[in-house]
Design a protein around this motif. Structure first.
Motif, PDB file in Angstrom:
ATOM      1  N   ALA A  18       0.836  -1.206   0.000  1.00 13.58           N
ATOM      2  CA  ALA A  18       0.000   0.000   0.000  1.00 13.58           C
ATOM      3  C   ALA A  18       0.873   1.259   0.000  1.00 13.58           C
ATOM      4  O   ALA A  18       0.643   2.178  -0.789  1.00 13.58           O
ATOM      5  CB  ALA A  18      -0.928  -0.005   1.217  1.00 13.58           C
ATOM      6  N   ILE A  19       1.877   1.286   0.860  1.00 14.08           N
ATOM      7  CA  ILE A  19       2.746   2.465   0.939  1.00 14.08           C
ATOM      8  C   ILE A  19       3.504   2.689  -0.368  1.00 14.08           C
ATOM      9  O   ILE A  19       3.743   3.819  -0.784  1.00 14.08           O
ATOM     10  CB  ILE A  19       3.751   2.306   2.113  1.00 14.08           C
ATOM     11  N   ASP A  20       3.822   1.606  -1.038  1.00 11.87           N
ATOM     12  CA  ASP A  20       4.565   1.675  -2.299  1.00 11.87           C
ATOM     13  C   ASP A  20       3.828   2.514  -3.337  1.00 11.87           C
ATOM     14  O   ASP A  20       4.421   3.071  -4.251  1.00 11.87           O
ATOM     15  CB  ASP A  20       4.779   0.243  -2.814  1.00 11.87           C
ATOM     16  N   LYS A  21       2.514   2.603  -3.189  1.00  5.90           N
ATOM     17  CA  LYS A  21       1.719   3.313  -4.200  1.00  5.90           C
ATOM     18  C   LYS A  21       1.579   4.800  -3.902  1.00  5.90           C
ATOM     19  O   LYS A  21       0.822   5.495  -4.593  1.00  5.90           O
ATOM     20  CB  LYS A  21       0.320   2.690  -4.270  1.00  5.90           C
ATOM     21  N   LEU A  22       2.289   5.276  -2.897  1.00  2.00           N
ATOM     22  CA  LEU A  22       2.129   6.676  -2.471  1.00  2.00           C
ATOM     23  C   LEU A  22       2.206   7.678  -3.623  1.00  2.00           C
ATOM     24  O   LEU A  22       1.314   8.500  -3.798  1.00  2.00           O
ATOM     25  CB  LEU A  22       3.174   7.016  -1.400  1.00  2.00           C
ATOM     26  N   ASP A  23       3.268   7.544  -4.439  1.00  2.00           N
ATOM     27  CA  ASP A  23       3.412   8.541  -5.503  1.00  2.00           C
ATOM     28  C   ASP A  23       2.385   8.340  -6.618  1.00  2.00           C
ATOM     29  O   ASP A  23       2.205   9.202  -7.460  1.00  2.00           O
ATOM     30  CB  ASP A  23       4.847   8.540  -6.065  1.00  2.00           C
ATOM     31  N   LYS A  24       1.723   7.220  -6.593  1.00  2.00           N
ATOM     32  CA  LYS A  24       0.759   6.927  -7.659  1.00  2.00           C
ATOM     33  C   LYS A  24      -0.667   7.336  -7.257  1.00  2.00           C
ATOM     34  O   LYS A  24      -1.375   7.968  -8.027  1.00  2.00           O
ATOM     35  CB  LYS A  24       0.797   5.427  -7.954  1.00  2.00           C
ATOM     36  N   ILE A  25      -1.069   6.956  -6.056  1.00  2.00           N
ATOM     37  CA  ILE A  25      -2.459   7.215  -5.657  1.00  2.00           C
ATOM     38  C   ILE A  25      -2.554   8.246  -4.538  1.00  2.00           C
ATOM     39  O   ILE A  25      -3.651   8.596  -4.118  1.00  2.00           O
ATOM     40  CB  ILE A  25      -3.167   5.904  -5.235  1.00  2.00           C
ATOM     41  N   GLY A  26      -1.419   8.731  -4.063  1.00  2.00           N
ATOM     42  CA  GLY A  26      -1.439   9.789  -3.053  1.00  2.00           C
ATOM     43  C   GLY A  26      -1.726   9.277  -1.645  1.00  2.00           C
ATOM     44  O   GLY A  26      -2.076   8.114  -1.445  1.00  2.00           O
ATOM     45  N   GLU A  27      -1.585  10.183  -0.713  1.00  2.00           N
ATOM     46  CA  GLU A  27      -1.755   9.848   0.699  1.00  2.00           C
ATOM     47  C   GLU A  27      -3.144   9.275   0.988  1.00  2.00           C
ATOM     48  O   GLU A  27      -3.284   8.246   1.651  1.00  2.00           O
ATOM     49  CB  GLU A  27      -1.525  11.123   1.515  1.00  2.00           C
ATOM     50  N   ASP A  28      -4.174   9.955   0.460  1.00  2.00           N
ATOM     51  CA  ASP A  28      -5.540   9.495   0.713  1.00  2.00           C
ATOM     52  C   ASP A  28      -5.770   8.097   0.143  1.00  2.00           C
ATOM     53  O   ASP A  28      -6.454   7.276   0.752  1.00  2.00           O
ATOM     54  CB  ASP A  28      -6.553  10.477   0.113  1.00  2.00           C
ATOM     55  N   VAL A  81      -3.535   5.739  -0.299  1.00  2.00           N
ATOM     56  CA  VAL A  81      -2.852   4.744   0.528  1.00  2.00           C
ATOM     57  C   VAL A  81      -3.680   4.440   1.779  1.00  2.00           C
ATOM     58  O   VAL A  81      -3.889   3.279   2.153  1.00  2.00           O
ATOM     59  CB  VAL A  81      -1.441   5.223   0.920  1.00  2.00           C
ATOM     60  N   ILE A  82      -4.166   5.514   2.406  1.00  2.00           N
ATOM     61  CA  ILE A  82      -4.964   5.329   3.623  1.00  2.00           C
ATOM     62  C   ILE A  82      -6.212   4.507   3.323  1.00  2.00           C
ATOM     63  O   ILE A  82      -6.559   3.585   4.064  1.00  2.00           O
ATOM     64  CB  ILE A  82      -5.341   6.701   4.227  1.00  2.00           C
ATOM     65  N   ALA A  83      -6.833   4.829   2.174  1.00  2.00           N
ATOM     66  CA  ALA A  83      -8.040   4.087   1.797  1.00  2.00           C
ATOM     67  C   ALA A  83      -7.727   2.605   1.618  1.00  2.00           C
ATOM     68  O   ALA A  83      -8.490   1.738   2.062  1.00  2.00           O
ATOM     69  CB  ALA A  83      -8.620   4.667   0.507  1.00  2.00           C
ATOM     70  N   GLU A  84      -6.586   2.328   0.980  1.00  2.00           N
ATOM     71  CA  GLU A  84      -6.239   0.932   0.761  1.00  2.00           C
ATOM     72  C   GLU A  84      -5.943   0.217   2.074  1.00  2.00           C
ATOM     73  O   GLU A  84      -6.338  -0.940   2.272  1.00  2.00           O
ATOM     74  CB  GLU A  84      -5.042   0.815  -0.191  1.00  2.00           C
ATOM     75  N   GLU A 103      -7.180   0.963   4.985  1.00  2.00           N
ATOM     76  CA  GLU A 103      -8.468   0.745   5.663  1.00  2.00           C
ATOM     77  C   GLU A 103      -9.176  -0.460   5.065  1.00  2.00           C
ATOM     78  O   GLU A 103      -9.699  -1.315   5.773  1.00  2.00           O
ATOM     79  CB  GLU A 103      -9.351   1.995   5.520  1.00  2.00           C
ATOM     80  N   GLN A 104      -9.126  -0.492   3.741  1.00  2.00           N
ATOM     81  CA  GLN A 104      -9.821  -1.574   3.039  1.00  2.00           C
ATOM     82  C   GLN A 104      -9.204  -2.934   3.377  1.00  2.00           C
ATOM     83  O   GLN A 104      -9.887  -3.962   3.410  1.00  2.00           O
ATOM     84  CB  GLN A 104      -9.760  -1.300   1.536  1.00  2.00           C
ATOM     85  N   LYS A 105      -7.872  -2.928   3.614  1.00  2.00           N
ATOM     86  CA  LYS A 105      -7.187  -4.172   3.981  1.00  2.00           C
ATOM     87  C   LYS A 105      -7.410  -4.515   5.454  1.00  2.00           C
ATOM     88  O   LYS A 105      -6.923  -5.531   5.942  1.00  2.00           O
ATOM     89  CB  LYS A 105      -5.689  -4.033   3.698  1.00  2.00           C
ATOM     90  N   GLY A 106      -8.086  -3.620   6.168  1.00  2.00           N
ATOM     91  CA  GLY A 106      -8.432  -3.926   7.541  1.00  2.00           C
ATOM     92  C   GLY A 106      -7.448  -3.445   8.592  1.00  2.00           C
ATOM     93  O   GLY A 106      -7.437  -3.935   9.725  1.00  2.00           O
ATOM     94  N   PHE A 107      -6.611  -2.488   8.213  1.00  2.00           N
ATOM     95  CA  PHE A 107      -5.688  -1.940   9.206  1.00  2.00           C
ATOM     96  C   PHE A 107      -6.468  -1.044  10.173  1.00  2.00           C
ATOM     97  O   PHE A 107      -7.380  -0.322   9.769  1.00  2.00           O
ATOM     98  CB  PHE A 107      -4.579  -1.140   8.523  1.00  2.00           C
ATOM     99  N   SER A 108      -6.073  -1.083  11.441  1.00  7.97           N
ATOM    100  CA  SER A 108      -6.792  -0.301  12.445  1.00  7.97           C
ATOM    101  C   SER A 108      -6.460   1.178  12.312  1.00  7.97           C
ATOM    102  O   SER A 108      -5.426   1.551  11.752  1.00  7.97           O
ATOM    103  CB  SER A 108      -6.392  -0.777  13.844  1.00  7.97           C
ATOM    104  N   ALA A 109      -7.357   2.005  12.837  1.00 10.26           N
ATOM    105  CA  ALA A 109      -7.140   3.454  12.794  1.00 10.26           C
ATOM    106  C   ALA A 109      -5.852   3.816  13.523  1.00 10.26           C
ATOM    107  O   ALA A 109      -5.115   4.712  13.104  1.00 10.26           O
ATOM    108  CB  ALA A 109      -8.333   4.176  13.427  1.00 10.26           C
ATOM    109  N   SER A 130      -3.078   2.002  13.814  1.00  8.33           N
ATOM    110  CA  SER A 130      -1.928   1.690  12.962  1.00  8.33           C
ATOM    111  C   SER A 130      -1.758   2.749  11.895  1.00  8.33           C
ATOM    112  O   SER A 130      -0.647   3.211  11.622  1.00  8.33           O
ATOM    113  CB  SER A 130      -2.127   0.333  12.272  1.00  8.33           C
ATOM    114  N   ILE A 131      -2.860   3.110  11.277  1.00  2.99           N
ATOM    115  CA  ILE A 131      -2.799   4.089  10.193  1.00  2.99           C
ATOM    116  C   ILE A 131      -2.272   5.427  10.709  1.00  2.99           C
ATOM    117  O   ILE A 131      -1.473   6.087  10.040  1.00  2.99           O
ATOM    118  CB  ILE A 131      -4.188   4.242   9.534  1.00  2.99           C
ATOM    119  N   GLU A 132      -2.685   5.786  11.932  1.00  6.06           N
ATOM    120  CA  GLU A 132      -2.179   7.034  12.520  1.00  6.06           C
ATOM    121  C   GLU A 132      -0.662   6.994  12.636  1.00  6.06           C
ATOM    122  O   GLU A 132       0.009   8.006  12.426  1.00  6.06           O
ATOM    123  CB  GLU A 132      -2.795   7.270  13.913  1.00  6.06           C
ATOM    124  N   LYS A 133      -0.139   5.804  12.953  1.00  8.45           N
ATOM    125  CA  LYS A 133       1.322   5.687  13.119  1.00  8.45           C
ATOM    126  C   LYS A 133       2.041   5.696  11.782  1.00  8.45           C
ATOM    127  O   LYS A 133       3.223   6.044  11.713  1.00  8.45           O
ATOM    128  CB  LYS A 133       1.652   4.410  13.898  1.00  8.45           C
TER     129      LYS A 133
END
Length: 458
Positions: A208-218, A220-223, A225-231, A233-236
């Motif tokens: 997910a992080i690898d796609k930062l320059d492609k899909i942007g911060e939002d 990555v966060i969306a992906e 969340e979709q993969k089930g990462f907790s809020a 973890s995402i904050e960190k």
RNA sequence: GAGGUUGUAGCUCAGUUGGUUAGAGCGUCGGAUUGUGGUUCCGAAGGUCGCGGGUUCGAGACCCGUCUUCCUCCCCA
């Protein structure tokens, strides 16, 4: 039209001019590999399925071309698996062999099998086609050639440094005006996962992080969340998005971010050591960039991760690579670390074509053409022709006494440098007409002068 | 594996709301020019319109399937 011939999707034929360009590219690459002390090996184009399966992740397995069992072996088909709808197991029972997916895994197998014949650290290069059942796209083929260099049996980070120099030297020699060599370290990614409390799901996280320059911060966060990462973890993970600046700046930021991660600190140590060495040596045209989002899906990397992108062209990565500590262990040989890189020949070819980087003279497959005026004149030409060939030139006599116009057009189409004409006029005068096809200039020469000239021109 | 897109001459592409014999440019071949190419002029060859089925009096055009092309995902060189 009904029976128009075709080739499978994602494959290509190569015309003589294309082969000439590819060979030029391969020769350049090989020459650099050789000077860094790597020797060539070759392995079969297909391996046992068991050698390849499970080494590239789930996605990779799906893209491996299977070779259907033939003859009596077809009886091995596991019909129970089919009945149970277990398609992977059914597929495995149908195909014991598969086309190689890359050169790294077959190389690991090779090292284990020939360990007693090899001297370590073992440095090899390998230039061979690989096959992937991928959907073809721009710069993406089902059959393509990889140019791999690897060294196994050495933990030293000097190998990483050397491989970065090879990236730089090969691509500079091929004439690429600019390219980025992106560098990261799997241990840094592990450290990040650890700090975020997601050590077990490092692959999902890094992909997910690898796609930062492609899909942007939002994105990555969306992906995530979709993969089930907790809020939590995402904050960190979020602070990472703000880590910008020079390589040194990013290192500093990560030092404190990964303060509590031992593996993360180890990764930073490794990376900064490599950076220091390369900075001290300098690069020709390559730009070395520490990219903490660089992940790569291949799950066998354990240390350095490399990826190269050409500037000013729309093309995915043209090279990749990294360090793998446990690859030979999968085949029963533990404690052997390897690191290697791969040049994507076909993508580099496409980039070079787009940027017009191939030398023009590669189109020339014939230096001198003798015009055929008839069987008598032709016989006389044959002697001279042999002498020209002995000088090392590519030369031929047009095979029939066609109209001069046609023969010159042939010379033109083949991009011939010089045409020699010996007809009735020249034969009577004891000379030959020597025509420069580029300028159109023509001169009368004796046979001896002509041969001398050929020797000088080429 | 998911979604979209494309397919007409060797190549790049026209082809009207479905209507008689499907066009152009480039390339190829021949000629103008019986020994001088890359320029020009003239002429010719080359297509059951990706394949299979369907709708229709009639399909290159509409519908379905299939293959292919390119693109976006996935993933990667």
């Amino acid at each position: 039209m009904a029976q128009k011939p075709a080739i499978p999707k994602g494959t290509r034929d190569f015309l003589p001019t294309e082969v000439a360009k590819r060979n030029y590219m391969f020769a350049t690459i090989k020459e650099v590999f050789r000077r860094y002390g790597y020797a060539p090996i070759e392995t079969p184009s297909f391996e046992l399925s068991s050698t390849l399966l499970g080494k590239y992740g789930e996605e990779g397995d799906r893209l491996i071309f299977r070779i259907l069992n033939s003859g009596e072996k077809m009886r091995k088909a596991d019909l129970d698996a089919l009945a149970q709808d277990n398609l992977p197991r059914f597929a495995n029972s149908l195909a014991e062999k598969a086309l190689r997916y890359d050169l790294t895994v077959p190389f690991a197998r090779f090292v284990v099998q020939h360990q007693n014949d090899l001297t370590f650290p073992f440095k090899r290069y390998q230039i061979q086609p690989v096959w992937r059942a991928d959907r073809p796209q721009h710069g993406r083929y089902q059959e393509f050639t990889q140019c791999d260099v690897d060294v196994v049996g050495s933990d030293s980070l000097l190998n990483e440094v050397e491989l970065i120099q090879i990236f730089d030297e090969v691509l500079t020699k091929l004439g690429l005006p600019g390219f980025s060599i992106q560098l990261n370290n799997r241990k840094i990614l592990s450290g990040i996962a650890e700090v975020c409390g997601e050590a077990a799901r490092i692959v999902d996280m890094t992909v997910a992080i690898d796609k930062l320059d492609k899909i942007g911060e939002d994105g990555v966060i969306a992906e995530l969340e979709q993969k089930g990462f907790s809020a939590a973890s995402i904050e960190k993970i979020k602070p990472l998005f703000a880590f910008e600046g020079s390589n040194a700046d990013k290192l500093t930021l990560l030092r404190s971010y990964l303060a509590d991660s031992e593996v993360g600190q180890k990764g930073l140590d490794e990376l900064s050591e490599v950076l220091e060495h390369v900075n001290a040596l300098g690069l020709k045209r390559g730009q070395l960039v520490f990219d903490l989002t660089l992940a790569r899906g291949l799950n066998y990397y354990t240390g350095a991760i490399f990826e190269v992108k050409a500037h000013d062209v729309k093309m995915g990565s043209i090279c990749g690579g990294g360090r793998y500590d446990d690859l030979t262990a999968l085949f029963g040989l533990k404690g052997l670390s390897g690191v290697g890189i791969s040049f994507g020949a076909d993508r580099i070819y496409d980039v070079m074509t787009e940027l017009e980087l191939f030398p023009k003279e590669l189109d020339r497959t014939l230096d001198v053409l003798f015009v055929n005026f008839g069987s008598e004149e032709g016989k006389y030409c044959l002697k001279l022709l042999q002498q020209v060939r002995n000088l090392g030139l590519a030369a031929e006599l047009y095979p029939s006494a066609a109209k001069l116009q046609k023969q010159l057009k042939y010379a033109n189409d083949r991009n011939v440098s010089y045409v020699v004409m010996i007809g009735a006029e020249e034969a009577a005068a004891g000379t030959l007409s020597f025509k420069n096809m580029e300028t159109g200039a023509q001169e009368q020469l004796s046979s001896a002068d002509f041969l001398t000239k050929c020797g000088q021109l080429f």
